[in-house]
Design a protein around this motif. Structure first.
Motif, PDB file in Angstrom:
ATOM      1  N   ALA A   1       0.799  -1.137  -0.061  1.00  0.00           N
ATOM      2  CA  ALA A   1      -0.097   0.025  -0.172  1.00  0.00           C
ATOM      3  C   ALA A   1       0.889   1.296  -0.074  1.00  0.00           C
ATOM      4  O   ALA A   1       1.832   1.411   0.459  1.00  0.00           O
ATOM      5  CB  ALA A   1      -1.032  -0.081   1.322  1.00  0.00           C
ATOM      6  N   PHE A   2       0.531   2.166  -0.809  1.00  0.00           N
ATOM      7  CA  PHE A   2       0.980   3.494  -0.716  1.00  0.00           C
ATOM      8  C   PHE A   2       0.972   4.116   0.599  1.00  0.00           C
ATOM      9  O   PHE A   2       2.107   4.646   1.040  1.00  0.00           O
ATOM     10  CB  PHE A   2       0.557   4.552  -1.543  1.00  0.00           C
ATOM     11  N   ARG A   3      -0.018   4.213   1.411  1.00  0.00           N
ATOM     12  CA  ARG A   3      -0.271   4.786   2.647  1.00  0.00           C
ATOM     13  C   ARG A   3       0.080   3.605   3.793  1.00  0.00           C
ATOM     14  O   ARG A   3      -0.732   2.510   3.692  1.00  0.00           O
ATOM     15  CB  ARG A   3      -1.642   5.067   3.003  1.00  0.00           C
ATOM     16  N   ALA A   4       1.236   3.499   4.155  1.00  0.00           N
ATOM     17  CA  ALA A   4       1.980   2.590   4.951  1.00  0.00           C
ATOM     18  C   ALA A   4       0.911   2.151   6.130  1.00  0.00           C
ATOM     19  O   ALA A   4       0.752   0.686   6.524  1.00  0.00           O
ATOM     20  CB  ALA A   4       3.266   3.050   5.509  1.00  0.00           C
ATOM     21  N   GLU A   5      -0.062   2.844   6.646  1.00  0.00           N
ATOM     22  CA  GLU A   5      -0.670   2.641   7.943  1.00  0.00           C
ATOM     23  C   GLU A   5      -1.940   1.769   7.520  1.00  0.00           C
ATOM     24  O   GLU A   5      -2.335   0.815   8.080  1.00  0.00           O
ATOM     25  CB  GLU A   5      -1.278   3.865   8.502  1.00  0.00           C
ATOM     26  N   THR A   6      -2.205   1.745   6.316  1.00  0.00           N
ATOM     27  CA  THR A   6      -3.365   0.899   5.885  1.00  0.00           C
ATOM     28  C   THR A   6      -2.953  -0.601   5.667  1.00  0.00           C
ATOM     29  O   THR A   6      -3.624  -1.512   5.263  1.00  0.00           O
ATOM     30  CB  THR A   6      -3.886   1.203   4.527  1.00  0.00           C
ATOM     31  N   GLU A   7      -1.613  -0.950   5.631  1.00  0.00           N
ATOM     32  CA  GLU A   7      -1.180  -2.288   5.677  1.00  0.00           C
ATOM     33  C   GLU A   7      -1.857  -3.049   6.811  1.00  0.00           C
ATOM     34  O   GLU A   7      -1.708  -4.332   7.016  1.00  0.00           O
ATOM     35  CB  GLU A   7       0.373  -2.420   5.924  1.00  0.00           C
TER      36      GLU A   7
ATOM     37  N   ARG B   1     -15.204   0.898 -13.005  1.00  0.00           N
ATOM     38  CA  ARG B   1     -14.229   0.183 -12.147  1.00  0.00           C
ATOM     39  C   ARG B   1     -13.891   1.002 -10.970  1.00  0.00           C
ATOM     40  O   ARG B   1     -13.526   0.308  -9.883  1.00  0.00           O
ATOM     41  CB  ARG B   1     -12.771   0.867 -12.946  1.00  0.00           C
ATOM     42  N   MET B   2     -14.215   2.275 -10.415  1.00  0.00           N
ATOM     43  CA  MET B   2     -14.322   2.970  -9.262  1.00  0.00           C
ATOM     44  C   MET B   2     -15.348   2.439  -8.397  1.00  0.00           C
ATOM     45  O   MET B   2     -15.246   1.786  -7.047  1.00  0.00           O
ATOM     46  CB  MET B   2     -14.390   4.197  -9.368  1.00  0.00           C
ATOM     47  N   VAL B   3     -16.507   2.163  -9.028  1.00  0.00           N
ATOM     48  CA  VAL B   3     -17.659   1.503  -8.314  1.00  0.00           C
ATOM     49  C   VAL B   3     -17.476   0.097  -7.719  1.00  0.00           C
ATOM     50  O   VAL B   3     -17.514  -0.245  -6.604  1.00  0.00           O
ATOM     51  CB  VAL B   3     -19.254   1.607  -9.200  1.00  0.00           C
ATOM     52  N   VAL B   4     -17.028  -0.826  -8.585  1.00  0.00           N
ATOM     53  CA  VAL B   4     -16.802  -2.117  -8.232  1.00  0.00           C
ATOM     54  C   VAL B   4     -15.612  -2.241  -7.405  1.00  0.00           C
ATOM     55  O   VAL B   4     -15.695  -3.067  -6.459  1.00  0.00           O
ATOM     56  CB  VAL B   4     -16.535  -2.944  -9.585  1.00  0.00           C
ATOM     57  N   ALA B   5     -14.718  -1.469  -7.495  1.00  0.00           N
ATOM     58  CA  ALA B   5     -13.583  -1.502  -6.631  1.00  0.00           C
ATOM     59  C   ALA B   5     -13.907  -0.972  -5.342  1.00  0.00           C
ATOM     60  O   ALA B   5     -13.282  -1.852  -4.328  1.00  0.00           O
ATOM     61  CB  ALA B   5     -12.253  -0.543  -7.299  1.00  0.00           C
ATOM     62  N   MET B   6     -14.618  -0.121  -5.187  1.00  0.00           N
ATOM     63  CA  MET B   6     -15.123   0.412  -3.689  1.00  0.00           C
ATOM     64  C   MET B   6     -16.049  -0.630  -3.135  1.00  0.00           C
ATOM     65  O   MET B   6     -16.155  -1.106  -1.836  1.00  0.00           O
ATOM     66  CB  MET B   6     -15.828   1.750  -3.883  1.00  0.00           C
ATOM     67  N   PHE B   7     -16.890  -1.500  -4.020  1.00  0.00           N
ATOM     68  CA  PHE B   7     -17.496  -2.290  -3.371  1.00  0.00           C
ATOM     69  C   PHE B   7     -16.993  -3.387  -2.734  1.00  0.00           C
ATOM     70  O   PHE B   7     -17.159  -3.930  -1.503  1.00  0.00           O
ATOM     71  CB  PHE B   7     -18.735  -2.926  -4.714  1.00  0.00           C
ATOM     72  N   LEU B   8     -15.721  -3.894  -3.594  1.00  0.00           N
ATOM     73  CA  LEU B   8     -15.051  -5.203  -3.012  1.00  0.00           C
ATOM     74  C   LEU B   8     -14.327  -4.607  -1.722  1.00  0.00           C
ATOM     75  O   LEU B   8     -14.210  -5.540  -0.786  1.00  0.00           O
ATOM     76  CB  LEU B   8     -14.288  -5.558  -4.321  1.00  0.00           C
ATOM     77  N   THR B   9     -13.633  -3.344  -1.862  1.00  0.00           N
ATOM     78  CA  THR B   9     -12.783  -2.981  -0.749  1.00  0.00           C
ATOM     79  C   THR B   9     -13.373  -2.393   0.404  1.00  0.00           C
ATOM     80  O   THR B   9     -12.836  -2.664   1.487  1.00  0.00           O
ATOM     81  CB  THR B   9     -11.592  -2.147  -1.258  1.00  0.00           C
ATOM     82  N   LYS B  10     -14.665  -1.907   0.380  1.00  0.00           N
ATOM     83  CA  LYS B  10     -15.203  -1.406   1.518  1.00  0.00           C
ATOM     84  C   LYS B  10     -16.530  -2.264   1.769  1.00  0.00           C
ATOM     85  O   LYS B  10     -16.578  -2.570   3.024  1.00  0.00           O
ATOM     86  CB  LYS B  10     -15.833   0.400   0.978  1.00  0.00           C
ATOM     87  N   ASN B  11     -17.484  -2.508   0.982  1.00  0.00           N
ATOM     88  CA  ASN B  11     -18.714  -3.029   1.322  1.00  0.00           C
ATOM     89  C   ASN B  11     -18.333  -4.444   1.550  1.00  0.00           C
ATOM     90  O   ASN B  11     -18.949  -5.076   2.568  1.00  0.00           O
ATOM     91  CB  ASN B  11     -19.707  -3.255   0.288  1.00  0.00           C
ATOM     92  N   LEU B  12     -17.379  -5.193   0.793  1.00  0.00           N
ATOM     93  CA  LEU B  12     -16.874  -6.643   1.169  1.00  0.00           C
ATOM     94  C   LEU B  12     -15.884  -6.502   2.134  1.00  0.00           C
ATOM     95  O   LEU B  12     -15.257  -7.603   2.750  1.00  0.00           O
ATOM     96  CB  LEU B  12     -16.770  -7.523  -0.113  1.00  0.00           C
ATOM     97  N   LEU B  13     -15.030  -5.525   2.119  1.00  0.00           N
ATOM     98  CA  LEU B  13     -13.844  -5.491   3.005  1.00  0.00           C
ATOM     99  C   LEU B  13     -12.724  -6.401   2.612  1.00  0.00           C
ATOM    100  O   LEU B  13     -12.065  -6.999   3.587  1.00  0.00           O
ATOM    101  CB  LEU B  13     -14.109  -5.442   4.610  1.00  0.00           C
ATOM    102  N   ILE B  14     -12.591  -6.625   1.533  1.00  0.00           N
ATOM    103  CA  ILE B  14     -11.654  -7.869   0.889  1.00  0.00           C
ATOM    104  C   ILE B  14     -10.538  -7.052   0.244  1.00  0.00           C
ATOM    105  O   ILE B  14     -10.476  -5.617  -0.550  1.00  0.00           O
ATOM    106  CB  ILE B  14     -12.348  -8.464  -0.520  1.00  0.00           C
ATOM    107  N   ASP B  15      -9.203  -7.422   0.526  1.00  0.00           N
ATOM    108  CA  ASP B  15      -7.987  -6.673   0.049  1.00  0.00           C
ATOM    109  C   ASP B  15      -8.023  -6.325  -1.172  1.00  0.00           C
ATOM    110  O   ASP B  15      -8.039  -6.769  -2.272  1.00  0.00           O
ATOM    111  CB  ASP B  15      -6.953  -7.917   0.482  1.00  0.00           C
ATOM    112  N   TRP B  16      -7.609  -5.093  -1.584  1.00  0.00           N
ATOM    113  CA  TRP B  16      -7.693  -4.434  -2.862  1.00  0.00           C
ATOM    114  C   TRP B  16      -6.768  -5.380  -3.863  1.00  0.00           C
ATOM    115  O   TRP B  16      -6.951  -5.111  -4.903  1.00  0.00           O
ATOM    116  CB  TRP B  16      -7.216  -2.982  -2.703  1.00  0.00           C
TER     117      TRP B  16
END
Length: 481
Positions: free
Chosen positions: A300-306, A348-363
């Motif tokens: 991750a670019f933002r290290a804290e999100t690791e 691409r943004m909508v499905v990516a946010m759904f996976l990483t936010k609503n499903l909370l699955i690793d980007w």
């Protein structure tokens, strides 16, 4: 004799290394097939097929210039130094010309090739070609790479005010050489050929790329800003695959956009200005790749999100991958990807946010899946987009900004045209029902469509809690678009 090592620059027009080599003297070109490396980099079968089809077109274009095209096998990039050295020694090559590529593995490969060739007295000349500005030449006042796009864009505009990146000339035909071009394979083992339908959507060759660019800048660019977010409309240029393979250059795109806008890049027609900004987003992510190489290492670019507690949810991941989440705009977008090798950028943004936010699955799961299916797969752009959407990247969406698939669907596919095209099982629903069939219960007409795999509001709260634990000082906000 000069050797032109072609990579992601499959064209004769505005090709810097090709122009430089042929200006010196007789030249021959080579392309390396590296299937093991492509597999390791998750390159999509449709993308490899697109490269091969473009190589067929390029062979003909080079033939008109009397430049032979050699095809050699270097299964992994670590094989490249020996393969290229063998060619150089056999053909008495004086120098190798290449256009720069970016990424950790690409940089290591090119450094190893340069070292091996120079040890034998063979010069290596490397050129800026894939980008408008050399990474490291657009920096903050403190000498660091930009992390915020708006600041990067401003610096690029200042550079363009001083000097626009110029096109290079197409070489004249050279005297014929007694070297035959090699045959281009029609497929590579390990990469299943795509359907004829997919191939027909993406014709190969510079002429097709130029046709798309001319059609877009002549007809569509004026409406780009207002229509680019609507997936049922032809609002985008459809050039991303050609840019990724280097069948057309960003300089050609920039000059065509400027020509449509009386030479202006930050004023005049808002559509042209917006599209030029999209070219600069592409540029920005390539510079990030060079300036912050950890993003090439699945970090991750933002290290804290690791430290995020991503969920291990293989069934939900599979439902997302297979377009059966029960949310029509998500499933329609994923079917578009699976069947065409491409997905509309808003989606691409909508499905990516759904996976990483609503499903909370690793980007990284989403990034890998996209690369394995995208005909325009590009490490910098794909990584940048996924990290933006998952709030782990540079200049990314704030963690509390989570696209609501239902409101996104209602806003950008109001009549349900896109959804019904890709989900014909929902064709019988009206324009209100089609966005959320679950609200109808088990009524006739949606029996073949699954129920949503997740509750949007509950899952949003779960994502906010996970991210808030990393950022206790940030407001959780209410940004749910």
């Amino acid at each position: 004799m000069q050797l032109i090592w072609l990579r992601s620059d499959l064209r004769v027009t505005d090709n810097t290394a090709l122009c430089a080599a042929t200006a010196v003297g007789p030249s021959v070109a080579v392309y390396l097939l590296s299937p093991q490396q492509w597999l390791e980099h998750d390159d999509a079968p449709c993308k490899v097929d697109f490269w091969l089809r473009n190589l067929h077109e390029l062979k003909q274009a080079l033939g008109e210039l009397n430049i032979p095209l050699l095809i050699r096998h270097a299964p992994r990039w670590e094989d490249a130094p020996n393969v290229l050295l063998d060619i150089c020694l056999r053909l008495n090559i004086n120098a190798v010309y290449l256009n720069e590529e970016y990424g950790i593995h690409e940089t290591r490969r090119d450094a190893a090739v340069t070292e091996a060739l120079k040890a034998q007295g063979i010069d290596v000349h490397r050129y800026l070609d894939q980008l408008l500005f050399k990474p490291g030449s657009v920096l903050t006042k403190t000498g660091t790479y930009f992390q915020v796009f708006s600041q990067f864009r401003k610096a690029c505009h200042e550079r363009m005010y001083r000097s626009l990146p110029s096109l290079v000339s197409t070489p004249m035909a050279q005297a014929p050489l007694s070297i035959a071009s090699d045959e281009i394979p029609t497929h590579i083992e390990g990469f299943a050929p795509p359907t004829g339908h997919l191939r027909a959507l993406w014709p190969a060759g510079e002429a097709e790329a130029r046709r798309r660019l001319d059609t877009f800048t002549d007809v569509q660019i004026d409406y780009y800003q207002s229509e680019r977010d609507f997936p049922a409309k032809p609002g985008t240029s459809q050039l991303s695959a050609y840019l990724a393979a280097g069948v057309i250059s960003p300089r050609q795109c920039l000059h065509a956009a400027l020509q449509s806008n009386q030479g202006e890049f930050d004023s005049g027609k808002v559509g042209a200005v917006t599209w030029i900004n999209e070219l600069l987003w592409r540029e920005f992510y390539k510079h990030i790749l060079v300036g912050y190489p950890r993003v090439s290492r699945h970090r991750a670019f933002r290290a804290e999100t690791e430290a995020l507690a991503w969920r291990d949810a293989p069934d939900e991941l599979a439902a997302w991958q297979q377009a059966r989440t029960g949310l029509p705009i998500i499933d329609a977008a994923m079917r578009q990807l699976l069947e065409t090798g491409w997905m509309h950028n808003r989606l691409r943004m909508v499905v990516a946010m759904f996976l990483t936010k609503n499903l909370l699955i690793d980007w990284r799961e989403g990034e890998r899946f996209f690369m394995r299916h995208l005909i325009d797969g590009d490490l910098a752009a794909n990584n940048g987009g996924w990290q933006w959407s998952s709030s782990t990247g540079t200049d990314s969406a704030p963690y509390f900004r989570i696209f609501n698939p239902l409101s996104q669907s209602e806003k950008f596919d109001t009549e349900g045209v896109f959804i019904k095209h890709w989900l014909p099982e929902l064709a019988g629903l009206n324009k209100k029902e089609v966005h959320n069939p679950a609200s109808l219960g088990g009524l006739f007409g949606v029996a073949d469509y699954p129920s949503p795999i997740v509750d949007l509001h509950t899952s949003r709260a779960r994502a906010l809690a996970a991210f808030k634990s990393l950022r206790p000082r940030q407001s959780a906000g209410g940004d749910y678009e």
